[in-house]
Design a protein around this motif. Structure first.
Motif, PDB file in Angstrom:
ATOM      1  N   LEU A  15       0.692  -1.240  -0.044  1.00 54.12           N
ATOM      2  CA  LEU A  15       0.035   0.165   0.180  1.00 54.12           C
ATOM      3  C   LEU A  15       0.706   1.224   0.000  1.00 54.12           C
ATOM      4  CD1 LEU A  15      -2.795   1.342   0.336  1.00 54.12           C
ATOM      5  CD2 LEU A  15      -2.635   0.964   2.899  1.00 54.12           C
ATOM      6  N   ILE A  16       2.015   1.146   0.601  1.00 59.87           N
ATOM      7  CA  ILE A  16       2.812   2.457   0.631  1.00 59.87           C
ATOM      8  C   ILE A  16       3.114   3.308  -0.519  1.00 59.87           C
ATOM      9  CG2 ILE A  16       5.102   1.400   0.700  1.00 59.87           C
ATOM     10  CD1 ILE A  16       4.223   3.945   2.935  1.00 59.87           C
ATOM     11  N   GLY A  17       3.399   2.460  -1.679  1.00 59.89           N
ATOM     12  CA  GLY A  17       3.594   3.250  -2.911  1.00 59.89           C
ATOM     13  C   GLY A  17       2.403   4.013  -3.152  1.00 59.89           C
ATOM     14  N   HIS A  18       1.100   3.651  -3.053  1.00 58.93           N
ATOM     15  CA  HIS A  18      -0.031   4.000  -3.407  1.00 58.93           C
ATOM     16  C   HIS A  18      -0.519   5.135  -2.534  1.00 58.93           C
ATOM     17  CE1 HIS A  18      -4.160   4.250  -5.131  1.00 58.93           C
ATOM     18  NE2 HIS A  18      -4.882   3.992  -3.964  1.00 58.93           N
ATOM     19  N   ILE A  19      -0.001   5.267  -1.474  1.00 57.63           N
ATOM     20  CA  ILE A  19      -0.306   6.086  -0.427  1.00 57.63           C
ATOM     21  C   ILE A  19       0.714   7.304  -0.793  1.00 57.63           C
ATOM     22  CG2 ILE A  19      -0.083   7.087   1.858  1.00 57.63           C
ATOM     23  CD1 ILE A  19      -0.632   4.374   2.923  1.00 57.63           C
ATOM     24  N   ILE A  20       1.836   7.086  -1.301  1.00 56.91           N
ATOM     25  CA  ILE A  20       2.688   8.069  -1.828  1.00 56.91           C
ATOM     26  C   ILE A  20       2.269   8.947  -2.837  1.00 56.91           C
ATOM     27  CG2 ILE A  20       5.079   8.632  -2.700  1.00 56.91           C
ATOM     28  CD1 ILE A  20       6.173   6.490  -0.358  1.00 56.91           C
ATOM     29  N   SER A  21       1.934   8.142  -3.849  1.00 59.64           N
ATOM     30  CA  SER A  21       1.342   8.668  -5.193  1.00 59.64           C
ATOM     31  C   SER A  21       0.014   9.504  -5.271  1.00 59.64           C
ATOM     32  CB  SER A  21       1.436   7.741  -6.315  1.00 59.64           C
ATOM     33  OG  SER A  21       0.452   6.477  -5.973  1.00 59.64           O
ATOM     34  N   THR A  22      -0.710   9.062  -4.084  1.00 63.00           N
ATOM     35  CA  THR A  22      -1.790   9.879  -3.681  1.00 63.00           C
ATOM     36  C   THR A  22      -2.036  10.946  -2.733  1.00 63.00           C
ATOM     37  OG1 THR A  22      -2.708   7.970  -2.455  1.00 63.00           O
ATOM     38  CG2 THR A  22      -3.366   7.976  -4.851  1.00 63.00           C
ATOM     39  N   ARG A  23      -1.895  10.492  -1.375  1.00 67.89           N
ATOM     40  CA  ARG A  23      -2.070  11.211  -0.369  1.00 67.89           C
ATOM     41  C   ARG A  23      -0.516  12.157  -0.177  1.00 67.89           C
ATOM     42  NH1 ARG A  23      -7.297  11.815   1.963  1.00 67.89           N
ATOM     43  NH2 ARG A  23      -8.114   9.660   1.825  1.00 67.89           N
ATOM     44  N   ASP A  49       0.237  19.658  -3.060  1.00 69.62           N
ATOM     45  CA  ASP A  49      -0.950  20.157  -3.449  1.00 69.62           C
ATOM     46  C   ASP A  49      -1.482  19.667  -4.631  1.00 69.62           C
ATOM     47  OD1 ASP A  49      -3.136  21.622  -2.863  1.00 69.62           O
ATOM     48  OD2 ASP A  49      -2.455  23.538  -3.517  1.00 69.62           O
ATOM     49  N   VAL A  50      -1.383  18.483  -5.094  1.00 71.01           N
ATOM     50  CA  VAL A  50      -1.494  17.976  -6.472  1.00 71.01           C
ATOM     51  C   VAL A  50      -2.782  17.206  -6.349  1.00 71.01           C
ATOM     52  CG1 VAL A  50      -0.956  15.879  -7.949  1.00 71.01           C
ATOM     53  CG2 VAL A  50       0.805  17.312  -6.742  1.00 71.01           C
ATOM     54  N   THR A  82      -8.204  10.277 -12.932  1.00 71.93           N
ATOM     55  CA  THR A  82      -7.588  10.879 -14.113  1.00 71.93           C
ATOM     56  C   THR A  82      -5.986  10.935 -13.786  1.00 71.93           C
ATOM     57  OG1 THR A  82      -9.370  12.227 -15.011  1.00 71.93           O
ATOM     58  CG2 THR A  82      -7.207  12.616 -15.964  1.00 71.93           C
ATOM     59  N   PHE A  83      -5.810  11.281 -12.937  1.00 75.34           N
ATOM     60  CA  PHE A  83      -4.178  11.214 -12.538  1.00 75.34           C
ATOM     61  C   PHE A  83      -3.795   9.980 -12.048  1.00 75.34           C
ATOM     62  CE2 PHE A  83      -0.826  11.398  -9.409  1.00 75.34           C
ATOM     63  CZ  PHE A  83       0.175  12.201 -10.085  1.00 75.34           C
ATOM     64  N   ILE A  84      -4.724   9.042 -11.313  1.00 73.51           N
ATOM     65  CA  ILE A  84      -3.938   7.811 -11.012  1.00 73.51           C
ATOM     66  C   ILE A  84      -3.942   6.722 -12.073  1.00 73.51           C
ATOM     67  CG2 ILE A  84      -4.535   5.694  -9.564  1.00 73.51           C
ATOM     68  CD1 ILE A  84      -5.967   7.676  -7.756  1.00 73.51           C
ATOM     69  N   THR A  85      -4.924   6.790 -13.081  1.00 74.50           N
ATOM     70  CA  THR A  85      -4.550   6.004 -14.221  1.00 74.50           C
ATOM     71  C   THR A  85      -3.876   6.277 -15.159  1.00 74.50           C
ATOM     72  OG1 THR A  85      -6.635   7.191 -15.291  1.00 74.50           O
ATOM     73  CG2 THR A  85      -7.269   5.252 -14.055  1.00 74.50           C
ATOM     74  N   THR A  86      -3.442   7.650 -15.364  1.00 63.79           N
ATOM     75  CA  THR A  86      -2.479   8.143 -16.352  1.00 63.79           C
ATOM     76  C   THR A  86      -0.887   7.705 -15.428  1.00 63.79           C
ATOM     77  OG1 THR A  86      -3.929  10.011 -16.931  1.00 63.79           O
ATOM     78  CG2 THR A  86      -1.498  10.164 -17.186  1.00 63.79           C
ATOM     79  N   ALA A  87      -0.845   7.967 -14.113  1.00 61.55           N
ATOM     80  CA  ALA A  87       0.212   7.740 -13.635  1.00 61.55           C
ATOM     81  C   ALA A  87       0.634   6.069 -13.710  1.00 61.55           C
ATOM     82  CB  ALA A  87       0.304   8.061 -12.197  1.00 61.55           C
ATOM     83  N   ALA A 101       1.104  18.580 -14.520  1.00 61.98           N
ATOM     84  CA  ALA A 101       1.790  19.691 -14.607  1.00 61.98           C
ATOM     85  C   ALA A 101       2.009  20.082 -12.767  1.00 61.98           C
ATOM     86  CB  ALA A 101       0.800  20.742 -14.846  1.00 61.98           C
ATOM     87  N   ASP A 102       1.193  19.608 -12.098  1.00 62.26           N
ATOM     88  CA  ASP A 102       1.458  19.894 -10.484  1.00 62.26           C
ATOM     89  C   ASP A 102       2.363  19.204  -9.877  1.00 62.26           C
ATOM     90  OD1 ASP A 102      -0.618  21.764 -10.636  1.00 62.26           O
ATOM     91  OD2 ASP A 102      -2.236  20.525  -9.683  1.00 62.26           O
ATOM     92  N   VAL A 103       2.741  17.857 -10.413  1.00 65.04           N
ATOM     93  CA  VAL A 103       4.079  17.197  -9.960  1.00 65.04           C
ATOM     94  C   VAL A 103       5.145  17.731 -10.503  1.00 65.04           C
ATOM     95  CG1 VAL A 103       5.020  14.994 -10.008  1.00 65.04           C
ATOM     96  CG2 VAL A 103       2.336  15.118 -10.046  1.00 65.04           C
ATOM     97  N   ARG A 104       5.230  18.238 -11.825  1.00 64.70           N
ATOM     98  CA  ARG A 104       6.456  18.718 -12.321  1.00 64.70           C
ATOM     99  C   ARG A 104       6.963  20.341 -11.644  1.00 64.70           C
ATOM    100  NH1 ARG A 104       4.272  17.101 -17.418  1.00 64.70           N
ATOM    101  NH2 ARG A 104       5.705  14.918 -18.058  1.00 64.70           N
ATOM    102  N   ALA A 105       5.642  20.965 -10.831  1.00 63.39           N
ATOM    103  CA  ALA A 105       6.013  21.907 -10.239  1.00 63.39           C
ATOM    104  C   ALA A 105       6.654  21.898  -9.062  1.00 63.39           C
ATOM    105  CB  ALA A 105       4.519  23.016 -10.304  1.00 63.39           C
ATOM    106  N   MET A 106       6.553  20.752  -8.367  1.00 60.70           N
ATOM    107  CA  MET A 106       6.747  20.317  -6.917  1.00 60.70           C
ATOM    108  C   MET A 106       8.526  20.623  -6.962  1.00 60.70           C
ATOM    109  SD  MET A 106       4.802  17.115  -5.912  1.00 60.70           S
ATOM    110  CE  MET A 106       5.620  16.794  -4.259  1.00 60.70           C
ATOM    111  N   ASP A 107       8.740  21.008  -5.847  1.00 63.65           N
ATOM    112  CA  ASP A 107      10.357  21.096  -5.500  1.00 63.65           C
ATOM    113  C   ASP A 107      10.975  19.632  -5.757  1.00 63.65           C
ATOM    114  OD1 ASP A 107      12.688  22.452  -3.997  1.00 63.65           O
ATOM    115  OD2 ASP A 107      12.570  20.697  -3.112  1.00 63.65           O
ATOM    116  N   SER A 108      12.054  19.538  -6.329  1.00 66.06           N
ATOM    117  CA  SER A 108      12.407  18.321  -6.717  1.00 66.06           C
ATOM    118  C   SER A 108      13.010  17.588  -5.693  1.00 66.06           C
ATOM    119  CB  SER A 108      13.920  18.628  -7.875  1.00 66.06           C
ATOM    120  OG  SER A 108      14.761  19.649  -7.227  1.00 66.06           O
ATOM    121  N   SER A 109      13.489  18.271  -4.630  1.00 61.62           N
ATOM    122  CA  SER A 109      13.976  17.432  -3.581  1.00 61.62           C
ATOM    123  C   SER A 109      13.143  16.810  -2.759  1.00 61.62           C
ATOM    124  CB  SER A 109      14.773  18.324  -2.496  1.00 61.62           C
ATOM    125  OG  SER A 109      14.020  19.559  -1.900  1.00 61.62           O
ATOM    126  N   THR A 110      11.722  17.635  -2.582  1.00 64.15           N
ATOM    127  CA  THR A 110      10.568  16.852  -2.141  1.00 64.15           C
ATOM    128  C   THR A 110      10.167  15.847  -2.630  1.00 64.15           C
ATOM    129  OG1 THR A 110       9.866  19.083  -1.132  1.00 64.15           O
ATOM    130  CG2 THR A 110       8.096  17.480  -1.041  1.00 64.15           C
TER     131      THR A 110
END
Length: 559
Positions: free
Chosen positions: A98-106, A113-114, A119-124, A204-213
């Motif tokens: 579950l941990i990967g799913h939690i990271i990619s969503t929550r 702030d993604v 739509t996001f989950i299926t594309t990812a 777009a929102d993911v790419r806007a995130m700080d790279s280190s975060t």
């Protein structure tokens, strides 16, 4: 497990079950469209997105997950039923999956702030196809773990046993619809994967995130899996150390009623010791103190046992257990002890759950014997399979009547049966009134059945009923593979003798006057007689009824 721990485990499990079920329903809505799935997600998770809802959800997840490690740590023996292995194994594997799913969503939603939706989950997932089988395996593991837990909690409840076939259908239908819904969403998402502009807009929102975060979140999955694996190894190692320290405390001997002697480590429960010795022992709930099927009668060594804890006391109180009866899963001897199991390990759950019944103790019950009249003549006039059909219809109606009036089917013999009223109630008045209501209900059902049988076969059925109450030995008896909760004793024999005299006294029901008196029922206006009973020197005062009379008595008992 303490009483508080048991309640917390149940409550947290139910909270997680509600979340999982609505989540699967949400996936199923994907059969309609992305928009419908998103709308249902907003509605279904409205409660869990509030601060109290999030506290309830995440605290339940944390407690329920960590408690699995405690259960593993406390196990004295890893010899467990297959279902229990599945429950623990699947429970421990949920978090790594579950941990990967939690990271990619929550995770992305909280730290970047993604907007994470279908739509996001299926594309990812299409950009990382290995996630698809991982999520499919996660769904299977979570659903099976939940269903096993709910089943072994509910299987002790009468309402569940009546509806279990429908609930099993739902247990298969819901995940099937969820898979179909997700498949529909994935197929639709695949259509826009070649549209680079749309995919870029989605991320777009993911790419806007700080790279280190973002890198920290990506690294967290591997670190979490390694951490959980390390925790599992540490728990198993700590368990070995605990068992080694217990071994230094000494051993105790169990003298089993089957003649075997078992040596066990101090710190092991009776149930764990018997399982380690490969002695079959009933335990419907898996040794959690949530049922009483593992109970034993303790002989030698009872005075040296610690008093029952809250969890064990509550369970034993529900069945009015004697002082020498203990739950094997909650009893931890330190000195030699002798025990006799009170529930056969092979018997069906339904036979093991009657309060106090399987202890083989003496209690007041009302016995009812029912016999079908003229079955030999019907057999001579009808084909063999038709007779079987008629008998099955007859016993179906009797069984339903017992169910409606708190009766317990105890024995079947040819064209008759024996039923018991009042098992575990210690209430002669109610037992008697229930038995009379049972006789009336049987008569009503038989009258309706006869209308059908007359039209279909040109036959009708008559029956005779004998009812008598008194002290009897109630317990599980019979062959090991087909035991029955039944009763024996002189008072049971009297009820059988009364039924046999209904025909010669030209009546439908014979009830002993003593039973009516115990039930505080006024029988002064009833037809009475004193009948000889085979095996007894004195006669038995009885009341003779036809079906109409018994109906009037039930409706106007004049207590």
């Amino acid at each position: 497990m303490s009483l508080l721990e048991g309640k917390l485990r149940l409550i947290t499990g139910l909270v997680l079950s509600v979340y999982v079920i609505q989540h699967f329903f949400n996936h199923a809505v994907g059969l309609v469209s992305f928009e419908a799935a998103e709308t249902f997600r907003d509605i279904g998770q409205a409660i869990f997105n509030t601060p109290p809802g999030q506290v309830a959800l995440y605290s339940s997840f944390l407690f329920h997950g960590l408690y699995a490690y405690k259960i593993l740590y406390k196990k004295a023996s890893l010899r467990m039923p297959f279902w229990q292995w599945m429950q623990i194994g699947f429970g421990l594997s949920i978090m790594p999956l579950l941990i990967g799913h939690i990271i990619s969503t929550r995770g992305l939603n909280w730290f970047g702030d993604v907007e994470v939706g279908y739509t996001f989950i299926t594309t990812a997932m299409w950009t990382n196809p290995w996630r698809i089988p991982q999520i499919a395996l996660l769904g299977l593991v979570v659903w099976v773990h939940m269903v096993i837990g709910l089943h072994y909690w509910l299987r002790l409840k009468q309402a569940y046993r009546r509806t279990v076939q429908y609930l099993y259908a739902l247990a298969v239908l819901i995940p099937t619809l969820a898979i179909a819904g997700l498949t529909s969403l994935f197929k639709e998402a695949l259509g826009w994967m070649t549209d680079g502009d749309r995919v870029s807009a989605i991320f777009a929102d993911v790419r806007a995130m700080d790279s280190s975060t973002l890198q920290t979140l990506l690294d967290f999955e591997l670190k979490s899996v390694l951490g959980m694996t390390s925790l599992l190894v540490l728990v198993l190692l700590a368990r070995k150390i605990r068992l080694w320290r217990q071994l230094r405390k000494g051993t105790y001997t169990i003298a089993h009623s089957d003649g075997r002697d078992v040596r066990a480590q101090v710190g092991w429960s009776l149930l764990e010791a018997l399982r380690t010795a490969r002695i079959p022992h009933a335990s419907v709930c898996g040794g959690r103190g949530r049922c009483t099927t593992c109970r034993v009668r303790v002989g030698r060594g009872l005075e040296k046992l610690e008093a029952p804890g809250d969890l064990e006391s509550a369970a034993l109180a529900r069945i009015n257990a004697a002082e020498n009866v203990r739950l094997a899963c909650q009893t931890f001897p330190r000195d030699a002890i002798s025990v006799s199991p009170l529930v056969l390990s092979q018997q069906p759950v339904s036979n093991a759950l009657h309060a106090g019944g399987v202890q083989g103790h003496e209690e007041y019950v009302v016995a009812m014997f029912v016999d079908m009249r003229g079955s030999t003549a019907i057999g001579e006039r009808s084909l063999a399979y038709d007779v079987v059909f008629i008998l099955n219809r007859f016993f179906t109606e009797l069984s339903l009547a017992l169910e409606e009036t708190n009766g317990h089917y105890a024995q079947f013999a040819g064209d008759g049966l024996m039923a018991l009223y009042g098992i575990g109630t210690n209430d002669p008045r109610k037992s008697c009134s229930d038995a009379l209501a049972g006789a009336k209900t049987m008569a009503d059902r038989l009258a309706k059945l006869n209308v059908q049988l007359k039209e279909e076969f040109g036959e009708t059925i008559k029956m005779g009923i004998g009812i008598h109450g008194g002290e009897a030995i109630v317990g599980t008896m019979g062959p090991p593979k087909t035991p029955l909760l039944t009763a024996i004793g002189d008072n049971i024999n009297i009820a059988a003798r009364l039924e046999s005299q209904t025909k010669q006294n030209a009546c439908d029901v014979i009830v002993s006057a003593e039973t009516l008196a115990q039930g505080e029922i006024d029988y002064s206006n009833c037809t009475t007689a004193s009948l000889p009973v085979r095996g007894r020197e004195s006669q038995v005062k009885v009341c003779l009824f036809n079906h109409g009379d018994i109906a009037a008595l039930v409706e106007n008992p004049s207590h």
